[in-house]
Design a protein around this motif. Structure first.
Motif, PDB file in Angstrom:
ATOM      1  N   ILE A  66       0.878  -1.175   0.000  1.00  9.64           N
ATOM      2  CA  ILE A  66       0.000   0.000   0.000  1.00  9.64           C
ATOM      3  C   ILE A  66       0.913   1.222   0.000  1.00  9.64           C
ATOM      4  CG2 ILE A  66      -1.778   1.306   1.244  1.00  9.64           C
ATOM      5  CD1 ILE A  66      -2.873  -1.355   0.462  1.00  9.64           C
ATOM      6  N   ARG A  67       0.670   2.122  -0.950  1.00 15.32           N
ATOM      7  CA  ARG A  67       1.462   3.359  -1.022  1.00 15.32           C
ATOM      8  C   ARG A  67       0.608   4.576  -0.721  1.00 15.32           C
ATOM      9  NH1 ARG A  67       6.582   3.121  -3.383  1.00 15.32           N
ATOM     10  NH2 ARG A  67       7.052   1.091  -4.302  1.00 15.32           N
ATOM     11  N   LEU A  68       1.311   5.643  -0.311  1.00 12.22           N
ATOM     12  CA  LEU A  68       0.656   6.920  -0.062  1.00 12.22           C
ATOM     13  C   LEU A  68       0.722   7.755  -1.342  1.00 12.22           C
ATOM     14  CD1 LEU A  68      -0.541   8.845   2.145  1.00 12.22           C
ATOM     15  CD2 LEU A  68       1.786   9.683   2.494  1.00 12.22           C
ATOM     16  N   ASP A  69      -0.422   8.246  -1.772  1.00 11.50           N
ATOM     17  CA  ASP A  69      -0.449   9.175  -2.900  1.00 11.50           C
ATOM     18  C   ASP A  69      -0.093  10.552  -2.335  1.00 11.50           C
ATOM     19  OD1 ASP A  69      -1.100  10.990  -4.895  1.00 11.50           O
ATOM     20  OD2 ASP A  69      -2.740   9.755  -5.667  1.00 11.50           O
ATOM     21  N   VAL A  70       1.187  10.852  -2.382  1.00 17.02           N
ATOM     22  CA  VAL A  70       1.696  12.030  -1.663  1.00 17.02           C
ATOM     23  C   VAL A  70       1.128  13.333  -2.220  1.00 17.02           C
ATOM     24  CG1 VAL A  70       3.794  13.367  -1.205  1.00 17.02           C
ATOM     25  CG2 VAL A  70       3.778  10.921  -0.815  1.00 17.02           C
ATOM     26  N   ARG A  71       0.981  13.383  -3.529  1.00 16.78           N
ATOM     27  CA  ARG A  71       0.491  14.643  -4.110  1.00 16.78           C
ATOM     28  C   ARG A  71      -0.945  14.908  -3.650  1.00 16.78           C
ATOM     29  NH1 ARG A  71       1.730  14.826 -10.196  1.00 16.78           N
ATOM     30  NH2 ARG A  71       3.690  14.060  -9.379  1.00 16.78           N
ATOM     31  N   LYS A  72      -1.760  13.864  -3.702  1.00 18.77           N
ATOM     32  CA  LYS A  72      -3.164  13.996  -3.284  1.00 18.77           C
ATOM     33  C   LYS A  72      -3.229  14.345  -1.792  1.00 18.77           C
ATOM     34  CE  LYS A  72      -7.235  11.260  -4.396  1.00 18.77           C
ATOM     35  NZ  LYS A  72      -7.636   9.879  -4.684  1.00 18.77           N
ATOM     36  N   ALA A  73      -2.390  13.662  -1.015  1.00 18.01           N
ATOM     37  CA  ALA A  73      -2.385  13.882   0.438  1.00 18.01           C
ATOM     38  C   ALA A  73      -2.001  15.320   0.761  1.00 18.01           C
ATOM     39  CB  ALA A  73      -1.402  12.915   1.100  1.00 18.01           C
ATOM     40  N   THR A  74      -1.010  15.831   0.036  1.00 23.17           N
ATOM     41  CA  THR A  74      -0.534  17.193   0.309  1.00 23.17           C
ATOM     42  C   THR A  74      -1.590  18.221  -0.096  1.00 23.17           C
ATOM     43  OG1 THR A  74       1.698  16.390  -0.044  1.00 23.17           O
ATOM     44  CG2 THR A  74       1.422  18.764  -0.061  1.00 23.17           C
ATOM     45  N   THR A  75      -2.366  17.898  -1.100  1.00 27.64           N
ATOM     46  CA  THR A  75      -3.456  18.799  -1.480  1.00 27.64           C
ATOM     47  C   THR A  75      -4.466  18.884  -0.337  1.00 27.64           C
ATOM     48  OG1 THR A  75      -3.154  17.981  -3.706  1.00 27.64           O
ATOM     49  CG2 THR A  75      -5.138  19.257  -3.322  1.00 27.64           C
ATOM     50  N   LEU A  76      -4.696  17.747   0.334  1.00 24.44           N
ATOM     51  CA  LEU A  76      -5.639  17.737   1.462  1.00 24.44           C
ATOM     52  C   LEU A  76      -5.118  18.539   2.651  1.00 24.44           C
ATOM     53  CD1 LEU A  76      -6.945  14.076   1.979  1.00 24.44           C
ATOM     54  CD2 LEU A  76      -8.185  16.046   1.102  1.00 24.44           C
TER      55      LEU A  76
END
Ligand code: GLU
Length: 291
Positions: free
Chosen positions: A157-167
């Motif tokens: 399982i990976r973290l979608d860092v770009r999406k997370a940072t947008t949040l």
């Protein structure tokens, strides 16, 4: 209350993958000194999520050597392998925020992909630990990914860092050595949160544990400085408190290089067998451990 006035809880978090050496003692002293200066608590945590590399006998010897050196810690010792439920719960929270995705790529496939993209270097993003995950599985249609998971295909399982940072928006943290640091959340790319074989990762378990144990000051070697950027992101996503950080320099040999096994007598067992006293070992490990 300003951060420096909070009672400090620090910790030393070795992985039982080998014998205790001077570098560990240096790191442990740094954490102990920070707790003492802050009239606080000092905890020991055993980071043993990797069954291929960790051995219970190393844990026994680490603790025995630490006690012989005179270190005392508040009980109970937290052993990560006994807390997989906590990491699973954090994964559920992150999945509910839609910032995770299953990754079916094997290490081999990732290496091949990077090598291929290496012909066009502008396509390979580099991180402090090497090329970043190219993101193939991030682009899988969700129904395709879900079907592959349902079919039992092994996956991380990976973290979608770009999406997370947008949040989360912009984030920062305080390092006692370097001041306010703006989190560069993409520094390590889409990090693994749960491995194929072990359903957590270093980044996830460390972040969750520091919060659960009430650690207010994370001290660790500056080789892990870059990891803090992404730990800050995980804290924001999981709604966890943000500790202070203090990354310490690494113990160096006479040539100014980081200590390694090649430096011979840095193992505490070896030094003990040579009749070196705890006080002398602490003296050798102490340089730069004052914070
Ligand atoms: N377990 C890690 C190590 O042995 C340290 C983790 C940490 O302090 O965050 O390098």
């Amino acid at each position: 209350m300003p951060d420096d006035a909070r009672p400090v809880t620090s910790r030393f978090a070795p992985s039982p993958t080998g014998f205790l050496h001077l570098g560990h003692v240096h790191s442990c002293l740094f954490a102990v000194n920070a707790a003492k200066q802050g009239n606080g608590r000092f905890l020991l945590r055993i980071e043993d999520i990797d069954p291929n590399r960790c051995r219970p006998e190393y844990e026994v010897m680490l603790k025995e050597d630490l006690a012989w050196l005179g270190f005392r810690w508040d009980e109970p010792v937290r052993r990560q392998s006994e807390h997989m439920d906590d990491y699973a719960a954090a994964l559920v929270t992150l999945a509910a925020r839609h910032v995770t995705y299953p990754c079916f790529c094997s290490r081999k496939e990732i290496t091949a992909e990077i090598a291929q993209a290496g012909n066009a270097p502008h396509l390979v993003a580099m991180g402090p630990e090497g090329p970043l995950y190219p993101g193939n599985c991030r682009h899988l249609p969700p129904d395709v990914a879900a079907a592959r998971v349902a079919a039992g295909e092994p996956h991380a399982i990976r973290l979608d860092v770009r999406k997370a940072t947008t949040l989360t928006g912009p984030l920062s943290w305080h390092d006692r050595g370097r001041g306010t640091i703006t989190a560069d959340t993409g520094l390590l790319g889409d990090i693994v949160l749960a491995r194929r074989d072990v359903r957590t990762s270093y980044h996830l378990s460390v972040t969750v544990d520091d919060a659960i144990q009430g650690v207010t000051l994370v001290t660790r070697g500056e080789d892990l400085f870059h990891a803090t950027h992404v730990h800050r992101l995980l804290q924001a996503l999981l709604g966890l408190p943000v500790p202070d950080y203090h990354h310490h320099g690494l113990l160096l040999n006479a040539r100014g290089e980081r200590l390694s096994k090649r430096d011979g007598a840095t193992g505490i067992r070896t030094l003990r067998a040579q009749g070196v006293s705890p006080a002398e070992i602490l003296r050798r490990a102490a340089s730069g451990a004052e914070g």
